[in-house]
Scaffold this motif. Structure first.
Motif, short mmCIF file in Angstrom:
data_model
loop_
_atom_site.label_atom_id
_atom_site.label_comp_id
_atom_site.label_asym_id
_atom_site.label_seq_id
_atom_site.Cartn_x
_atom_site.Cartn_y
_atom_site.Cartn_z
N GLU A 1 -25.20 -14.90 65.76
CA GLU A 1 -24.67 -14.09 67.16
C GLU A 1 -23.15 -13.77 66.82
N THR A 2 -22.62 -13.76 65.66
CA THR A 2 -21.13 -13.39 65.41
C THR A 2 -20.90 -12.07 66.04
N GLY A 3 -21.91 -11.13 66.03
CA GLY A 3 -21.55 -9.71 66.16
C GLY A 3 -21.53 -9.67 67.85
N VAL A 4 -22.48 -10.38 68.20
CA VAL A 4 -22.65 -10.67 69.90
C VAL A 4 -21.06 -11.19 70.59
N LEU A 5 -20.87 -12.24 69.87
CA LEU A 5 -19.82 -12.76 70.45
C LEU A 5 -18.34 -11.91 70.38
N ALA A 6 -18.46 -11.39 69.23
CA ALA A 6 -17.11 -10.18 69.00
C ALA A 6 -17.15 -9.02 70.20
N ASP A 7 -18.48 -8.73 70.24
CA ASP A 7 -18.68 -7.50 71.28
C ASP A 7 -18.35 -8.11 72.71
N VAL A 8 -18.92 -9.25 73.06
CA VAL A 8 -19.12 -9.52 74.35
C VAL A 8 -17.87 -10.27 74.71
N LEU A 9 -17.49 -11.16 74.15
CA LEU A 9 -16.23 -12.23 74.15
C LEU A 9 -14.92 -11.43 73.83
N GLY A 10 -15.00 -10.48 72.80
CA GLY A 10 -13.82 -9.94 72.10
C GLY A 10 -13.38 -8.60 72.93
N ALA A 11 -14.04 -8.44 73.91
CA ALA A 11 -14.08 -6.91 74.52
C ALA A 11 -12.55 -6.86 75.36
N GLY A 12 -11.92 -5.65 74.89
CA GLY A 12 -10.45 -5.75 75.77
C GLY A 12 -9.33 -6.24 74.68
N SER A 13 -9.74 -6.91 73.71
CA SER A 13 -8.59 -7.61 73.12
C SER A 13 -8.30 -6.58 71.87
N ALA A 14 -7.20 -6.68 71.48
CA ALA A 14 -6.63 -5.84 70.58
C ALA A 14 -7.04 -6.51 69.11
#
Ligand SMILES: C[S@@+](CC[C@H](N)C(=O)[O-])C[C@H]1O[C@@H](n2cnc3c(N)ncnc32)[C@H](O)[C@@H]1O
Length: 214
Positions: free
Chosen positions: A54-67
């Protein structure tokens, strides 16, 4: 933030399961109420991650908006961690740092130099039923490493385990802010009553989110 995996998943059904997780995670987080504005740098802890599919999902959903994004993923099993690293190592990515650590989650923070605080701690298919004491210890450590506004997110395979895990987290002082029964959850044929990411729950460490100046 979009990540590219370097290798196909080991199981044919994984991409569909991940699409279901992504939708369910978005929905559950939306129901969890307001979040502080995303900081420039976001730190995500994925504990007992297995292959960390799920690494890609976490980056997409939880990392949204961060630099920029830092993902620390850890599991007891070295082989799964090696597979995760092979698939998701982001060396060369300008804004993403991934670390995959084979370690007992109850010793992770003693043995490895890790950020003091994370924005989100994630445990997919937590295994509370198999060892309440162990998993309470893992939950406790994850909560301790969360930022004051941080979120802890769990998913579960079956109803009773989910209820027990939620109870344990609340006993540790976490506040449940969202629950979701995932309707797209894939049933496991050989395990009646179990399904993939059947339940999700989001916990806050603090009851209220901090506002600037408070
Ligand atoms: C039900 S599996 C879930 C794996 C993965 N998160 C997933 O959804 O596919 C539970 C995981 O907990 C890990 N685990 C068990 N005890 C652990 C411990 N003390 N520290 C770290 N990981 C542990 C196991 O190796 C296993 O990968």
């Amino acid at each position: 933030m979009e990540l590219e995996s370097a290798a196909e998943f080991s199981f044919r059904k994984t991409p569909a399961d991940l699409a279901g997780l992504q939708a369910a995670l978005r929905k559950t987080l939306a129901a969890a109420g307001p979040r502080p504005a995303p900081g420039d740098h976001r730190r995500i802890l994925n504990l007992a991650c297995g292959r960390a599919d799920e690494t890609g999902v976490l980056a997409d959903v939880l990392g949204a908006g961060s630099a920029s994004l830092e993902l620390v993923c850890s599991d007891l099993r070295p082989r799964e961690i090696a597979e995760a690293r092979e698939r998701w190592d982001q060396r060369g990515h300008p804004a993403v740092e991934t670390r995959f650590i084979a370690e007992d989650a109850t010793r992770l923070f003693d043995r490895h130099a890790l950020p003091e605080e994370f924005d989100v701690a994630f445990l997919r298919h937590q295994n509370f039923w198999n060892g309440p004491e162990l998993w309470s210890g893992i939950f406790d450590r994850a909560l301790q490493r969360l930022d004051e506004d941080g979120l802890l997110v769990i998913t579960s395979y079956f109803d009773h385990e989910h209820a027990l895990a939620c109870e344990a987290l609340e006993g540790l002082g976490a506040h449940r802010v969202a629950s979701h029964r995932n309707p797209a959850s894939r049933r496991l044929r050989d395990a009646p009553g179990k399904s993939v990411d059947r339940h999700l729950a989001v916990f806050r460490k603090a009851r209220e989110i901090r506002t600037p100046g408070s």
